[in-house]
Write an enzyme that holds these catalytic residues in place. Structure first.
Site, PDB file in Angstrom:
ATOM      1  N   ARG A 163     -30.091  10.459 -11.845  1.00  0.00           N
ATOM      2  CA  ARG A 163     -31.023   9.827 -10.898  1.00  0.00           C
ATOM      3  C   ARG A 163     -32.467   9.971 -11.365  1.00  0.00           C
ATOM      4  O   ARG A 163     -33.266   9.035 -11.234  1.00  0.00           O
ATOM      5  CB  ARG A 163     -30.843  10.461  -9.521  1.00  0.00           C
ATOM      6  CG  ARG A 163     -31.872   9.978  -8.504  1.00  0.00           C
ATOM      7  CD  ARG A 163     -31.605  10.579  -7.132  1.00  0.00           C
ATOM      8  NE  ARG A 163     -32.699  10.301  -6.203  1.00  0.00           N
ATOM      9  CZ  ARG A 163     -33.707  11.134  -5.961  1.00  0.00           C
ATOM     10  NH1 ARG A 163     -33.759  12.308  -6.588  1.00  0.00           N
ATOM     11  NH2 ARG A 163     -34.661  10.807  -5.105  1.00  0.00           N
ATOM     12  N   SER A 174     -32.369   6.717  -4.143  1.00  0.00           N
ATOM     13  CA  SER A 174     -31.956   8.027  -3.645  1.00  0.00           C
ATOM     14  C   SER A 174     -30.540   8.323  -4.133  1.00  0.00           C
ATOM     15  O   SER A 174     -29.970   7.575  -4.936  1.00  0.00           O
ATOM     16  CB  SER A 174     -32.016   8.047  -2.112  1.00  0.00           C
ATOM     17  OG  SER A 174     -31.100   7.100  -1.573  1.00  0.00           O
ATOM     18  N   ASP A 215     -31.439   8.682  11.504  1.00  0.00           N
ATOM     19  CA  ASP A 215     -32.134   9.308  12.631  1.00  0.00           C
ATOM     20  C   ASP A 215     -33.456   8.583  12.838  1.00  0.00           C
ATOM     21  O   ASP A 215     -34.323   8.589  11.968  1.00  0.00           O
ATOM     22  CB  ASP A 215     -32.372  10.787  12.335  1.00  0.00           C
ATOM     23  CG  ASP A 215     -33.146  11.473  13.441  1.00  0.00           C
ATOM     24  OD1 ASP A 215     -32.817  11.233  14.615  1.00  0.00           O
ATOM     25  OD2 ASP A 215     -34.095  12.219  13.139  1.00  0.00           O
ATOM     26  N   GLN A 265     -33.567   0.910   6.089  1.00  0.00           N
ATOM     27  CA  GLN A 265     -34.395   2.039   6.513  1.00  0.00           C
ATOM     28  C   GLN A 265     -35.736   1.574   7.049  1.00  0.00           C
ATOM     29  O   GLN A 265     -36.245   2.126   8.027  1.00  0.00           O
ATOM     30  CB  GLN A 265     -34.582   3.005   5.335  1.00  0.00           C
ATOM     31  CG  GLN A 265     -33.322   3.779   4.989  1.00  0.00           C
ATOM     32  CD  GLN A 265     -33.398   4.488   3.652  1.00  0.00           C
ATOM     33  OE1 GLN A 265     -34.308   4.237   2.856  1.00  0.00           O
ATOM     34  NE2 GLN A 265     -32.450   5.362   3.382  1.00  0.00           N
ATOM     35  N   SER A 287     -22.535  10.072   6.639  1.00  0.00           N
ATOM     36  CA  SER A 287     -23.671  10.638   7.363  1.00  0.00           C
ATOM     37  C   SER A 287     -24.308  11.710   6.498  1.00  0.00           C
ATOM     38  O   SER A 287     -23.688  12.733   6.208  1.00  0.00           O
ATOM     39  CB  SER A 287     -23.213  11.238   8.701  1.00  0.00           C
ATOM     40  OG  SER A 287     -24.298  11.848   9.363  1.00  0.00           O
ATOM     41  N   ASN A 288     -25.555  11.457   6.076  1.00  0.00           N
ATOM     42  CA  ASN A 288     -26.251  12.393   5.194  1.00  0.00           C
ATOM     43  C   ASN A 288     -27.112  13.333   6.037  1.00  0.00           C
ATOM     44  O   ASN A 288     -28.332  13.193   6.107  1.00  0.00           O
ATOM     45  CB  ASN A 288     -27.101  11.630   4.186  1.00  0.00           C
ATOM     46  CG  ASN A 288     -27.654  12.541   3.096  1.00  0.00           C
ATOM     47  OD1 ASN A 288     -27.298  13.712   3.021  1.00  0.00           O
ATOM     48  ND2 ASN A 288     -28.510  12.004   2.253  1.00  0.00           N
ATOM     49  N   GLY A 310     -23.877  17.453   3.195  1.00  0.00           N
ATOM     50  CA  GLY A 310     -24.843  18.515   3.423  1.00  0.00           C
ATOM     51  C   GLY A 310     -25.999  18.429   2.450  1.00  0.00           C
ATOM     52  O   GLY A 310     -26.093  17.517   1.622  1.00  0.00           O
ATOM     53  N   ILE A 336     -28.427  19.539  -0.733  1.00  0.00           N
ATOM     54  CA  ILE A 336     -28.190  19.976  -2.118  1.00  0.00           C
ATOM     55  C   ILE A 336     -28.893  21.312  -2.330  1.00  0.00           C
ATOM     56  O   ILE A 336     -30.083  21.455  -2.038  1.00  0.00           O
ATOM     57  CB  ILE A 336     -28.706  18.922  -3.114  1.00  0.00           C
ATOM     58  CG1 ILE A 336     -28.005  17.583  -2.860  1.00  0.00           C
ATOM     59  CG2 ILE A 336     -28.493  19.393  -4.546  1.00  0.00           C
ATOM     60  CD1 ILE A 336     -28.531  16.457  -3.711  1.00  0.00           C
ATOM     61  N   HIS A 395      -5.937  11.190  12.426  1.00  0.00           N
ATOM     62  CA  HIS A 395      -4.667  11.808  12.027  1.00  0.00           C
ATOM     63  C   HIS A 395      -3.455  11.026  12.521  1.00  0.00           C
ATOM     64  O   HIS A 395      -2.315  11.349  12.181  1.00  0.00           O
ATOM     65  CB  HIS A 395      -4.594  13.241  12.547  1.00  0.00           C
ATOM     66  CG  HIS A 395      -3.794  14.154  11.675  1.00  0.00           C
ATOM     67  ND1 HIS A 395      -3.036  13.704  10.618  1.00  0.00           N
ATOM     68  CD2 HIS A 395      -3.628  15.511  11.698  1.00  0.00           C
ATOM     69  CE1 HIS A 395      -2.442  14.712  10.032  1.00  0.00           C
ATOM     70  NE2 HIS A 395      -2.776  15.825  10.663  1.00  0.00           N
ATOM     71  N   ASP A 418      -2.795  11.153   6.796  1.00  0.00           N
ATOM     72  CA  ASP A 418      -2.356  12.536   6.665  1.00  0.00           C
ATOM     73  C   ASP A 418      -3.335  13.312   5.786  1.00  0.00           C
ATOM     74  O   ASP A 418      -4.193  12.738   5.106  1.00  0.00           O
ATOM     75  CB  ASP A 418      -0.947  12.608   6.083  1.00  0.00           C
ATOM     76  CG  ASP A 418      -0.824  11.872   4.768  1.00  0.00           C
ATOM     77  OD1 ASP A 418      -1.454  12.298   3.783  1.00  0.00           O
ATOM     78  OD2 ASP A 418      -0.118  10.829   4.727  1.00  0.00           O
TER      79      ASP A 418
END
Length: 476
Positions: free
Chosen positions: A285, A300, A343, A372, A393-394, A418, A420, A446, A450
């Site tokens: 990147r 990004s 958000d 964005q 979802s970042n 999550g 970095i 579910h 599976d």
């Protein structure tokens, strides 16, 4: 005086005329109250109640966020009237008629209902464009009160963003020549028109050019960034303790979240987590960021995550499916419309990038920039927020290492990324090295997915992200 027909009741209300009628009020004497208004070839108007149409997705009420017109303004077909906010998106309402605005039925932040009058528009009755149930009685006017402005009848085609730009610069779209398809008015047309009015010289619009990478000898190594932990800064907002409880209605995107999460409770969630080494992706990147910036796009990590997910969905299409309410049929979606949780000041929204399966990483990055920007301004349309088939979802952009995502019906899978972190790890030789580690958490329905399928998909997605060069073999 040439009067074809006069009908008198307790007051005179209707005078139909073939010619321009001019008469003296004193010449007509009745024992009852008289209410007269002048009729002519240009003032035989009808008032149409322009009702809020069904904007889809089962929406029955919206919040009026902004008016683009006021009482007394003249409008043409397709001119923007107002912007409304549903529990899913912002929608710009445009006029169906040429006429003059006579009444606004709502104020800012009022709740407007589908099928109820939004504004009253006075139109030329001779055109007969109004349906009978929409026409209301024309209020009486004196000769001094009645004014008429000629309305240009041609249609103007333009996107809401272009109409907003024109409104901010007090430009009538009817005066601008469109250069787009079917004479559609583009942003450049507004800017060129504004330049002619002000005498300004506008720079040419930048076009994306493919610039070859610099030779290795000329490549400047990127300076290492300080990845020290950032201390959260509290929002400087005055805190007032009133000592009283406050009750507010659930509206907007919050109302949509209540509805969606209530439906998600019916889904048995399967959770799966893993650790991802992004060392190679971080380096790639950094090399590609300057090239993307030359093309005017901010690059990004998300475009890589989204494209890797799409490649994984090609191998495991059950994750890009939906289950009907009776749990009898599974629909495999042809398009990979991958949503990205954002958000915003309005709350949590999840726009999606359409047809990721045929998009390049650069295409995805460009579309994410657009979503964005619109999301920050609260201008995302219904098409951007609907039709999703899979979601990422970042949460790591805000903070947090682990997250347990909740599925967005009718989708059947979602991933939470999550932050970095730079942590020590061991290589195959037992040597310690600095690694860029991110944790990912998956949730799947579910009832039809599976644990083994979810794990295999996660492993494939992980291999693409940890070795981004391997994606070249499967890109189309």
């Amino acid at each position: 005086v040439c009067i074809h027909r006069v009908r008198s009741c307790s007051s005179i209300r209707v005078i139909k005329s073939k010619y321009v009628c001019v008469f003296d009020k004193s010449a007509l004497k009745f024992s009852h109250q008289q209410r007269l208004f002048r009729t002519s070839a240009v003032s035989c108007g009808q008032i149409v109640q322009f009702k809020l149409s069904d904007i889809g997705e089962g929406i029955t009420e919206v919040t009026v966020k902004e008016w683009y017109i006021k009482e007394g303004d003249s409008v043409s077909q397709f001119d923007s009237i107002c912007e409304v906010q549903s529990d899913k998106a912002s929608v710009t309402i445009t006029s169906r008629y040429d006429g003059v605005i006579r009444k606004l039925h709502y104020s800012i932040d009022d709740i407007a209902f589908v099928g109820k009058p939004l504004v009253d528009i006075e139109i030329d009755a001779s055109k007969g464009v109004a349906s009978e149930e929409d026409v209301v009685e024309t209020p009486p006017m004196s000769h001094e009160e009645h004014t008429h402005q000629e309305i240009k009848g041609h249609k103007t085609l333009a996107t809401p963003a272009v109409r907003r730009l024109a409104m901010e610069n007090n430009i009538k779209l009817s005066e601008v020549v469109g250069t787009g398809k079917d004479n559609r008015i583009l942003k450049e047309d507004i800017l060129n028109y504004l330049a002619k009015q002000t005498g300004a010289i506008l720079p040419p619009s930048p076009k994306a050019e493919i610039v070859p990478p610099l030779p290795k000898s000329e490549t400047v190594p990127a300076a290492p960034k300080d990845r020290a932990r950032k201390i959260p800064v509290p929002v400087s907002r005055p805190i007032v303790f009133s000592g009283k409880d406050k009750t507010e209605p659930v509206t907007g995107f919050q109302k949509a979240m209540v509805k969606t999460m209530s439906a998600a409770l019916k889904i048995p969630h399967l959770g799966y987590c893993d650790e991802i080494d992004l060392t190679q992706l971080v380096q790639l990147r950094e090399e590609l960021k300057p090239l993307a910036e030359i093309r005017g796009v901010k690059l990004s990590f998300m475009p890589f995550f989204i494209k890797a997910a799409s490649l994984g969905l090609l191998q495991y299409p059950i994750l890009n499916a939906s289950l009907d309410e009776n749990c009898q049929n599974v629909t495999y979606k042809a398009s990979h419309n991958i949503g990205v949780a954002m958000d915003t000041e309005q709350g949590l929204i999840v726009p999606n990038v359409k047809n990721v399966q045929v998009c390049s990483v650069f295409d995805i990055a460009s579309e994410l920039n657009r979503l964005q920007s619109l999301g920050s301004a609260g201008q995302l349309g219904t098409s951007d927020l609907t039709g999703g088939t899979f979601t990422l979802s970042n949460i790591g952009t805000i903070g947090g290492t682990y997250a347990k995502p909740v599925i967005l019906p009718p989708e059947v899978a979602i991933g939470a990324l999550g932050k970095i972190q730079v942590v020590p790890r061991f290589n195959g030789k037992g040597e310690v090295f600095k690694a860029q580690i991110m944790n990912v958490g998956w949730a799947a329905d579910h009832r039809i997915i599976d644990g083994a399928t979810m794990a295999r998909f996660s492993n494939l997605w992980k291999s693409y992200v940890e070795n981004p060069a391997s994606m070249l073999l499967d890109l189309k």
